[in-house]
Write an enzyme that holds these catalytic residues in place. Structure first.
Site, short mmCIF file in Angstrom:
data_model
loop_
_atom_site.label_atom_id
_atom_site.label_comp_id
_atom_site.label_asym_id
_atom_site.label_seq_id
_atom_site.Cartn_x
_atom_site.Cartn_y
_atom_site.Cartn_z
CD GLU A 160 -21.85 23.60 -31.46
OE1 GLU A 160 -22.56 22.59 -31.52
OE2 GLU A 160 -22.28 24.73 -31.74
CD GLU A 344 -21.29 26.99 -35.47
OE1 GLU A 344 -22.42 26.60 -35.12
OE2 GLU A 344 -20.37 26.21 -35.78
C1 FCB Z 1 -24.07 24.00 -34.54
C2 FCB Z 1 -23.06 23.36 -35.44
C3 FCB Z 1 -23.13 23.81 -36.88
C4 FCB Z 1 -24.55 24.01 -37.34
C5 FCB Z 1 -25.34 24.82 -36.34
C6 FCB Z 1 -26.76 25.09 -36.75
O1 FCB Z 1 -24.29 23.20 -33.43
O2 FCB Z 1 -21.75 23.63 -34.97
O3 FCB Z 1 -22.44 22.88 -37.67
O4 FCB Z 1 -25.13 22.80 -37.62
O5 FCB Z 1 -25.33 24.19 -35.09
#
Ligand code: FCB
Length: 439
Positions: A160, A344
């Site tokens: 990210e 994620e």
């Molecule tokens: C994302 C991050 C991860 C975590 C989630 C909730 O942006 O990559 O580390 O904090 O959010």
């Protein structure tokens, strides 16, 4: 819902959020946590989930939940405490053991080279605002892949870059805590450059190399032309700025013009470096943005509004699985994509430990909805090869400290005990059923 037999069902973590500080150098996050007011509960990553001492039982937990993939990150300051000068043999040993144990258990490692814990010494030299940092990152990446590339097939350079650049350099809520759009854009550019340089310096055709980008679809809150323009501009900054750079080697013109004098310094060959060929792309999806036009706000003139019918997590994210499906389908239309995986997705909820049990039905619904979104996108031809829940276990949630729980596993921070939540059990059964039907 059907998935192919080699589909990866996993969970994700990152080094700073779970490992604890024993045996590593300091990062910009240690510094940021030291400054009062930055972390909601005044905590830091010194102990976190103490994973550096408990990794074996943590791998057992993964195996117990039938996961066949685990996404983690290397702590740069554990491998090179001062940022590349000298390597730390014990740090390398730690990841050696972790990786070997994962492989023994049939869990495919997905490694991220940078999940925000820049060595403090590089932070002191300007961090990602310094054009030297991408070059240091590429050196680091090459060395790590040289050591572990015999066993780790799947690599992502950065996690990210949008979030690290914007939340860290514009909103000031993440390290290094700056607050200017020009620095956010310059930091983002240098991170992307670091990504491209790393892909070049790793230079391994036999490995799966890519990056992890966060995605968020923007929806106008009304049918007005203004709201639609806000959604389009918001989308341009959040999504197109990064996807166009990585997959097309250019920044989108409308957004470049919108940023006006705040645009980053881009040297002549940068964009072709950023556009280095990759074989996979991880996407992180949490929620959508519902927006109105705000003429008073700086570009992209976006004002977020809440959906009165929406359901929200404790981090105020609307639970909206349709957005994941829509975004995956749209990315596949707009870009020539390599393999995708959801690196994620997950929900922070008010989990309570009662008599050794954590009952989290909403997370089960969340998982079910988002897995369905992926299955639907796959039916429409989107090449999605894996799904990782954020997170394996509750952990240090950056500026929120330990106040937000995202895990399939509950962590009692008073004694570091782990408890598989009902969502973790549900996911385990879901995976077992998938493997039965596809075997
Ligand atoms: C994302 C991050 C991860 C975590 C989630 C909730 O942006 O990559 O580390 O904090 O959010």
């Amino acid at each position: 819902m059907t998935f192919p037999s080699d589909f990866i069902f996993g969970a994700a973590t990152s080094a700073y959020q779970i490992e604890g500080a024993t045996g590593r150098g300091r990062s910009i996050w240690d510094r940021f946590c030291d400054q009062p007011g930055n972390i909601a509960d005044g905590s830091n990553g010194d102990v976190a989930c103490d994973h550096v001492h408990r990794w074996q039982s943590d791998v057992e937990l993964m195996a117990g939940m039938n996961l066949n993939g685990y996404r983690f990150s290397f702590a740069w300051p554990r491998l090179f405490p001062q940022g590349n000068q000298q390597s730390n043999a014990q740090g390398f040993d730690f990841y050696d053991q972790l990786i070997d144990t994962l492989l023994q258990k049939g869990i495919t490692p997905y490694a991220t080279l940078y999940h925000w814990d820049l060595p403090e010494s590089l932070g002191d030299q300007g961090g990602w605002l310094n054009r030297d940092t991408p070059y240091r990152f590429a050196e680091f990446a090459e060395q790590v892949v040289n050591r572990f590339g015999d066993r780790v097939q799947h690599w992502a350079t950065l996690n990210e870059p949008r979030c690290a650049a914007f939340v860290g350099h514009l909103e000031g809520r993440h390290a290094p805590g700056l607050k200017s759009i020009a620095s956010a854009l310059q930091a983002a550019h240098h991170m992307l450059l670091g990504h491209g340089l790393a892909i070049q310096s790793i230079n391994r055709k036999d490995l799966d190399l890519g990056i992890v980008l966060d995605i968020k679809p923007y929806y106008p809150s009304t049918a007005s032309a203004d709201a639609q323009k806000a959604a389009q501009q918001g989308d341009g900054v959040f999504n197109r700025w990064f996807f166009d750079a990585v997959l097309k080697g250019q920044y989108p013109e409308d957004i470049w013009l919108g940023f006006a004098e705040d645009v980053p310094e881009v040297l002549e060959s940068d964009m072709s470096i950023i556009n280095a060929p990759i074989s996979s792309l991880g996407v992180n999806y949490y929620t959508r943005s519902l927006v109105e036009w705000d003429g008073e706000a700086p570009f992209p003139n976006v004002k977020p509004v809440k959906n009165p019918q929406g359901r929200y997590t404790t981090m105020d994210c609307e639970i909206f699985p349709e957005g994941l499906e829509a975004m995956l389908v749209r990315l596949n239309e707009d870009y020539s994509l390599p393999n995708l995986y959801v690196a994620e997705t997950g929900a922070a909820l008010a989990d309570q430990l009662e008599n050794g049990q954590v009952h989290d039905p909403l997370r089960i619904q969340y998982l079910n909805g988002h897995l369905k979104a992926v299955a639907n996108a796959r039916k429409q031809g989107v090449p999605v090869t894996g799904y990782f829940n954020w997170s394996l276990m509750d952990n240090f949630e950056w500026g929120h400290g330990f106040t937000q729980r995202f895990g399939l596993v509950y962590v009692d921070y008073a004694n570091q005990k782990r408890y598989v939540k009902s969502s973790g059990r549900w996911f385990a059964e879901f995976i077992a059923e998938q493997q039965l039907t596809t075997a």
